[in-house]
Design a protein around this motif. Structure first.
Motif, short mmCIF file in Angstrom:
data_model
loop_
_atom_site.label_atom_id
_atom_site.label_comp_id
_atom_site.label_asym_id
_atom_site.label_seq_id
_atom_site.Cartn_x
_atom_site.Cartn_y
_atom_site.Cartn_z
N ASN A 52 6.98 1.00 0.86
CA ASN A 52 5.54 0.88 1.11
C ASN A 52 5.00 2.12 1.81
O ASN A 52 3.93 2.62 1.47
N GLN A 53 5.77 2.62 2.79
CA GLN A 53 5.33 3.80 3.52
C GLN A 53 5.30 5.02 2.61
O GLN A 53 4.35 5.80 2.63
N ARG A 56 2.18 5.16 0.59
CA ARG A 56 1.02 5.68 1.32
C ARG A 56 1.13 7.20 1.51
O ARG A 56 0.15 7.92 1.35
N GLU A 59 0.49 8.87 -1.81
CA GLU A 59 -0.92 8.75 -2.13
C GLU A 59 -1.73 9.79 -1.36
O GLU A 59 -2.58 10.48 -1.95
N LEU A 63 -4.02 12.84 -2.86
CA LEU A 63 -5.44 13.01 -2.54
C LEU A 63 -5.68 14.41 -1.96
O LEU A 63 -6.65 15.08 -2.31
N SER A 87 2.19 2.90 -7.54
CA SER A 87 1.84 1.46 -7.49
C SER A 87 2.95 0.65 -8.14
O SER A 87 3.34 -0.41 -7.65
N ARG A 91 5.59 -2.03 -6.47
CA ARG A 91 5.75 -3.41 -6.97
C ARG A 91 7.22 -3.75 -7.16
O ARG A 91 7.63 -4.90 -6.98
N LEU B 76 -13.72 8.63 1.56
CA LEU B 76 -12.45 8.91 0.87
C LEU B 76 -11.63 7.62 0.72
O LEU B 76 -11.05 7.35 -0.33
N SER B 80 -10.13 5.87 -2.69
CA SER B 80 -8.69 5.62 -2.89
C SER B 80 -8.43 4.12 -3.00
O SER B 80 -7.55 3.69 -3.75
N LEU B 83 -9.23 3.14 -6.53
CA LEU B 83 -8.16 3.57 -7.43
C LEU B 83 -7.00 2.56 -7.43
O LEU B 83 -6.36 2.33 -8.45
N LYS B 84 -6.76 1.95 -6.27
CA LYS B 84 -5.70 0.96 -6.16
C LYS B 84 -6.14 -0.37 -6.78
O LYS B 84 -5.39 -1.02 -7.51
N ASP B 88 -4.63 -3.43 -9.81
CA ASP B 88 -4.43 -4.88 -9.66
C ASP B 88 -5.26 -5.64 -10.67
O ASP B 88 -4.78 -6.61 -11.26
N HIS B 194 -2.64 -10.61 -6.98
CA HIS B 194 -3.39 -9.38 -7.28
C HIS B 194 -4.77 -9.41 -6.63
O HIS B 194 -5.24 -8.39 -6.13
N ASN B 197 -4.27 -8.47 -3.17
CA ASN B 197 -4.12 -7.01 -3.04
C ASN B 197 -5.48 -6.33 -3.01
O ASN B 197 -5.72 -5.44 -2.20
N TRP B 201 -7.14 -4.01 -0.05
CA TRP B 201 -7.71 -2.66 -0.19
C TRP B 201 -9.12 -2.61 0.35
O TRP B 201 -9.56 -1.57 0.87
N TYR B 204 -8.69 -2.15 3.99
CA TYR B 204 -8.32 -0.75 4.25
C TYR B 204 -9.53 0.17 4.16
O TYR B 204 -9.74 1.03 5.03
N HIS B 210 -4.12 -0.45 6.38
CA HIS B 210 -3.63 -1.36 5.33
C HIS B 210 -2.44 -2.11 5.89
O HIS B 210 -1.66 -1.55 6.67
N ASN B 212 0.30 -2.72 4.79
CA ASN B 212 1.58 -2.05 4.53
C ASN B 212 1.81 -0.82 5.40
O ASN B 212 2.88 -0.24 5.37
N ASP B 213 0.76 -0.41 6.15
CA ASP B 213 0.92 0.78 6.99
C ASP B 213 1.98 0.51 8.05
O ASP B 213 2.00 -0.57 8.66
N ALA B 214 2.83 1.50 8.26
CA ALA B 214 3.93 1.35 9.23
C ALA B 214 3.37 1.04 10.62
O ALA B 214 3.94 0.29 11.38
#
Lengths: 216, 216
Positions: A52-53, A56, A59, A63, A87, A91, B76, B80, B83-84, B88, B194, B197, B201, B204, B210, B212-214
């Motif tokens: 997941n990291q 990001r 991505e 960008l 993506s 998944r 931005l 992005s 785009l994600k 989905d 989906h 998801n 986003w 985010y 997000h 999923n961000d660490a």
């Protein structure tokens, strides 16, 4: 500018190879958890978090590349393809985590279909490796091979499904175990689909045409 | 420039709403095909093709926005995130096509679990509508509601799974029909994922974080 772009592109390739390796790792881990009954949940969760990291990070790199380098034509396609590929790779991590969740329920299940799961894992690991490789090398032929390999994975899923049906009809397997095993097989089949998606983005980045394009 | 960006952003919103509507349409179509035994394959394939095309159109619009407007910070993130989200939404079209493929095999299946499929379809259609709505309105609260609604969809899937297991154990349902119905339910459950998801986003794009961000 070109050299700078090439440098960033090389970084992108390296990062994608790393993300791909993490996916291969997580596929093997969940197959081992399912077949060898080892509890690898912690490793799988750690790998999935890393995947997941990576998504990001890559991505953000894409960008940055778009904003700084203003790529056009093939360079632009390469970056937009990479944005799509990550993506699919992400998944794959999700599917592996789903398989890991089912594994404990399948520890005592000795359905013969389980051996095909190992074949599915081996096949999908190879597909992920080659799909990323095809991107780095802009190798459309290799991408096409990945798409072809998916047939084998689909056939393995159908084989497992048929075997499970027979077992159920002969009352040779508990319904829950059968359904959990079917789900696990389905997740592996989906992992193959994601590798195919990556291969399709490779094709797009090189040819400029994606199979989903209306004009294709 | 700002006005120009706002104009393009408005176009992006309109295009996303259209893509979302196509997804809602295709979910309803495959549910009808499954429950009312109508052959809607042609409509479903047409809608899926349109969804795929929308994905490419919106992707191109986003790339144009990135290259021309060089957005930063929230602007931005919005691009992005879009785009994600389209990945989905495109997957929702794929899942619907998968359901449509199973439908003919389930025409004669009268398992009670089938009614929950209708509930899953209704719930996921609502989730898709609200997730896009949340994006257009930058409404984090609405996005959170979509995430919460997914629990209902997951519960419906579990309910169908349990009912199918009982039926199999009582030899009340053929194993193939049971597995096909389980798969159809799983596809609807994935459609819900989906939509979640998409909602993530949205979160985010507004908050910059997000799940999923660490660092999250």
């Amino acid at each position: 500018m070109r050299t700078q772009f090439d440098k960033q592109l090389q970084t992108l390739h390296i990062e994608l190879i790393r993300m791909g390796s993490l996916c291969e790792q997580v596929i093997s881990l969940c197959a081992n958890m399912l077949l060898k009954k080892e509890n690898l949940s912690a490793d799988i969760n750690a790998a999935e978090t890393e995947i997941n990291q990576k998504e990001r990070d890559i991505e953000n790199l894409c960008l940055k590349l778009l904003l700084q380098q203003q790529p056009v034509a093939k360079d632009l396609r390469i970056i937009s393809a990479a944005l799509k590929m990550i993506s699919d790779l992400e998944r794959i991590g999700d599917q592996a985590a789903d398989i890991a969740e089912l594994a404990p329920y399948l520890a005592d299940c000795d359905a013969p279909g389980k051996v095909h799961i190992g074949d599915m894992a081996r096949a999908t690991v190879g597909m992920v490796t080659r799909s990323i490789d095809a991107f780095v090398k802009s190798d459309v032929k290799m991408a096409a091979e990945v798409m072809a390999e998916d047939d084998e994975v689909d056939q393995l899923f159908e084989k497992i499904k048929l075997e499970l049906m027979d077992l159920i009809r002969q009352n040779g397997l508990d319904a829950k175990a059968a359904m959990d095993l079917l789900m696990a097989a389905k997740y592996f089949e989906r992992i193959g689909d994601h590798a195919v998606n990556v291969a399709e983005w490779v094709e797009y980045s090189v040819t400029g045409v994606h199979k989903n394009d209306a004009n294709f």
